[in-house]
Design a protein around this motif. Structure first.
Motif, PDB file in Angstrom:
ATOM      1  N   GLU A 223       0.753  -1.109   0.028  1.00 39.66           N
ATOM      2  CA  GLU A 223      -0.020  -0.040   0.028  1.00 39.66           C
ATOM      3  C   GLU A 223       0.939   1.407   0.000  1.00 39.66           C
ATOM      4  N   PRO A 224       1.236   1.771  -1.310  1.00 42.50           N
ATOM      5  CA  PRO A 224       2.171   2.819  -1.132  1.00 42.50           C
ATOM      6  C   PRO A 224       1.553   4.103  -0.639  1.00 42.50           C
ATOM      7  N   TYR A 225       0.166   4.133  -0.501  1.00 41.62           N
ATOM      8  CA  TYR A 225      -0.254   5.676   0.100  1.00 41.62           C
ATOM      9  C   TYR A 225      -0.977   5.420   1.292  1.00 41.62           C
ATOM     10  N   ALA A 226      -0.536   4.377   2.175  1.00 37.77           N
ATOM     11  CA  ALA A 226      -0.992   4.191   3.285  1.00 37.77           C
ATOM     12  C   ALA A 226      -0.164   4.797   4.397  1.00 37.77           C
ATOM     13  N   TYR A 227      -0.768   5.140   5.593  1.00 38.86           N
ATOM     14  CA  TYR A 227       0.118   5.826   6.679  1.00 38.86           C
ATOM     15  C   TYR A 227       0.051   5.382   7.985  1.00 38.86           C
ATOM     16  N   SER A 228       0.909   5.104   8.926  1.00 40.65           N
ATOM     17  CA  SER A 228       0.716   4.377  10.049  1.00 40.65           C
ATOM     18  C   SER A 228      -0.323   5.135  11.026  1.00 40.65           C
ATOM     19  N   TRP A 229      -0.866   4.251  11.865  1.00 39.82           N
ATOM     20  CA  TRP A 229      -1.572   4.829  13.159  1.00 39.82           C
ATOM     21  C   TRP A 229      -1.398   4.080  14.343  1.00 39.82           C
ATOM     22  N   HIS A 230      -1.334   4.777  15.217  1.00 42.50           N
ATOM     23  CA  HIS A 230      -1.132   3.928  16.588  1.00 42.50           C
ATOM     24  C   HIS A 230      -2.302   4.037  17.455  1.00 42.50           C
ATOM     25  N   SER A 231      -2.307   2.940  18.574  1.00 40.63           N
ATOM     26  CA  SER A 231      -3.336   2.980  19.242  1.00 40.63           C
ATOM     27  C   SER A 231      -3.723   4.214  19.960  1.00 40.63           C
ATOM     28  N   GLY A 232      -4.918   4.530  20.332  1.00 37.36           N
ATOM     29  CA  GLY A 232      -5.536   5.537  20.717  1.00 37.36           C
ATOM     30  C   GLY A 232      -5.454   6.829  20.155  1.00 37.36           C
ATOM     31  N   GLU A 233      -4.703   6.845  18.986  1.00 33.72           N
ATOM     32  CA  GLU A 233      -4.502   8.048  18.169  1.00 33.72           C
ATOM     33  C   GLU A 233      -5.976   8.574  17.574  1.00 33.72           C
ATOM     34  N   LEU A 234      -6.709   7.710  17.026  1.00 34.90           N
ATOM     35  CA  LEU A 234      -8.053   8.046  16.505  1.00 34.90           C
ATOM     36  C   LEU A 234      -9.061   8.756  17.742  1.00 34.90           C
ATOM     37  N   ALA A 235      -9.104   8.069  18.845  1.00 32.30           N
ATOM     38  CA  ALA A 235      -9.754   8.616  19.929  1.00 32.30           C
ATOM     39  C   ALA A 235      -9.424  10.150  20.478  1.00 32.30           C
ATOM     40  N   ARG A 236      -8.038  10.312  20.266  1.00 34.92           N
ATOM     41  CA  ARG A 236      -7.727  11.715  20.770  1.00 34.92           C
ATOM     42  C   ARG A 236      -8.438  12.794  20.045  1.00 34.92           C
ATOM     43  N   HIS A 237      -8.549  12.586  18.802  1.00 38.69           N
ATOM     44  CA  HIS A 237      -9.329  13.641  18.007  1.00 38.69           C
ATOM     45  C   HIS A 237     -10.652  13.756  18.298  1.00 38.69           C
ATOM     46  N   TYR A 238     -11.422  12.880  19.439  1.00 35.89           N
ATOM     47  CA  TYR A 238     -12.725  13.102  19.785  1.00 35.89           C
ATOM     48  C   TYR A 238     -12.641  13.174  21.272  1.00 35.89           C
ATOM     49  N   HIS A 239     -11.771  13.934  21.970  1.00 37.89           N
ATOM     50  CA  HIS A 239     -11.564  14.022  23.193  1.00 37.89           C
ATOM     51  C   HIS A 239     -12.887  14.939  23.840  1.00 37.89           C
ATOM     52  N   ASP A 240     -13.460  15.806  22.771  1.00 37.00           N
ATOM     53  CA  ASP A 240     -14.572  16.720  23.377  1.00 37.00           C
ATOM     54  C   ASP A 240     -15.939  16.126  22.911  1.00 37.00           C
ATOM     55  N   TRP A 241     -15.881  14.908  22.650  1.00 41.01           N
ATOM     56  CA  TRP A 241     -17.327  13.992  22.347  1.00 41.01           C
ATOM     57  C   TRP A 241     -17.561  12.964  23.102  1.00 41.01           C
ATOM     58  N   LEU A 242     -18.609  12.518  23.450  1.00 35.86           N
ATOM     59  CA  LEU A 242     -18.862  11.307  24.216  1.00 35.86           C
ATOM     60  C   LEU A 242     -18.483   9.945  23.561  1.00 35.86           C
TER      61      LEU A 242
END
Length: 276
Positions: A223-242
């Motif tokens: 996957e030449p256009y894929a980029y790494s994510w790490h545990s908890g990273e997605l949730a940090r973008h939603y710290h102000d949501w339930l």
């Protein structure tokens, strides 16, 4: 449209390491003009768009947030051209979470980000949601239309790249499965803030993303256009949501014909309703 173009000029200029002055010289305008473009105070003259796109090494469509390429940006474009459905036609299990948490007892607008061949988008439409969907693969878009026609439902589907496209209308639900690893790290905050801003109060985001784990080998697909994510990273973008769910799973996969495993972060987040 003006805001979308402003963001993309800024992003592509930064990606090339150019200053506003350098871009201005390349297209024959003042640096104040470039500044106004990037701040959505004015639009480039239509005659400048070809030179602007060439200088930024992109296309005019991409500057406006729509995908149009000579090269494939996903390894699945070729797979989607086959007659069968690469991912099948059964909906993702996360679709049932949407049904359970915000059932369509009233008109609800749902966006499927990176809809692939349309199995989830069509499932939502069959269950009464007003569905909009986009994907970067032409073959996937055509299959989405075909699947919707077979199911006798309507899905508003169009071609766009997740890196360039930004929302300019509100949705009640934003759904995405197996796509977010195509977002470059430097664009993630901006993209998720856009998705959140254009979600109605009380609305829901149901998302997942592949995460790297030291005990799981890289997948066999190149996957030449894929980029790494790490545990908890997605949730940090939603710290102000339930956060209703921010769990991780590990599962077996045969998508390439070679047995392998994935680790995935799941997220179900609800936008606060200021009236409650």
């Amino acid at each position: 449209m003006k805001e979308q173009l402003a963001r993309n000029i800024h992003n592509y200029r930064k990606e090339k390491g150019m200053t506003q002055e350098e871009l201005a010289q390349a297209v024959g305008v003042s640096f104040q003009a470039v500044s106004k473009w990037e701040n959505a105070q004015s639009l480039p003259d239509i005659a400048l768009l070809p030179q602007l796109a060439r200088t930024l090494e992109t296309g005019i469509d991409r500057l406006f947030g729509y995908a149009s390429f000579d090269r494939s940006v996903t390894i699945y474009e070729q797979e989607y051209r086959n007659s069968g459905y690469y991912w099948g036609t059964e909906p993702n299990s996360a679709c049932y979470e949407v049904l359970k948490r915000i059932p369509p007892v009233r008109p609800l607008k749902l966006l499927d980000v990176g809809c692939g061949e349309g199995k989830d988008a069509v499932f939502f439409a069959r269950n009464g949601y007003h569905v909009t969907a986009f994907d970067v693969a032409d073959a996937g878009i055509e299959k989405t239309k075909r699947l919707a026609e077979q199911a006798r439902v309507h899905v508003e589907v169009f071609k766009a790249d997740i890196l360039d496209h930004r929302l300019d209308e509100h949705f009640d639900i934003v759904f995405s499965s197996g796509v977010l690893h195509y977002i470059r790290p430097e664009l993630r905050s901006e993209i998720f803030e856009n998705y959140k801003a254009f979600t109605n109060a009380g609305g829901l985001h149901v998302l997942n993303v592949f995460v790297e784990k030291p005990f799981i080998a890289p997948p066999p697909e190149d996957e030449p256009y894929a980029y790494s994510w790490h545990s908890g990273e997605l949730a940090r973008h939603y710290h102000d949501w339930l956060l209703a769910d921010s769990s991780e799973i590990v599962f077996d996969c045969m998508s390439s014909g070679i047995p392998h495993r994935h680790a995935m972060s799941k997220l179900i987040a609800q936008k606060p309703d200021s009236s409650s």
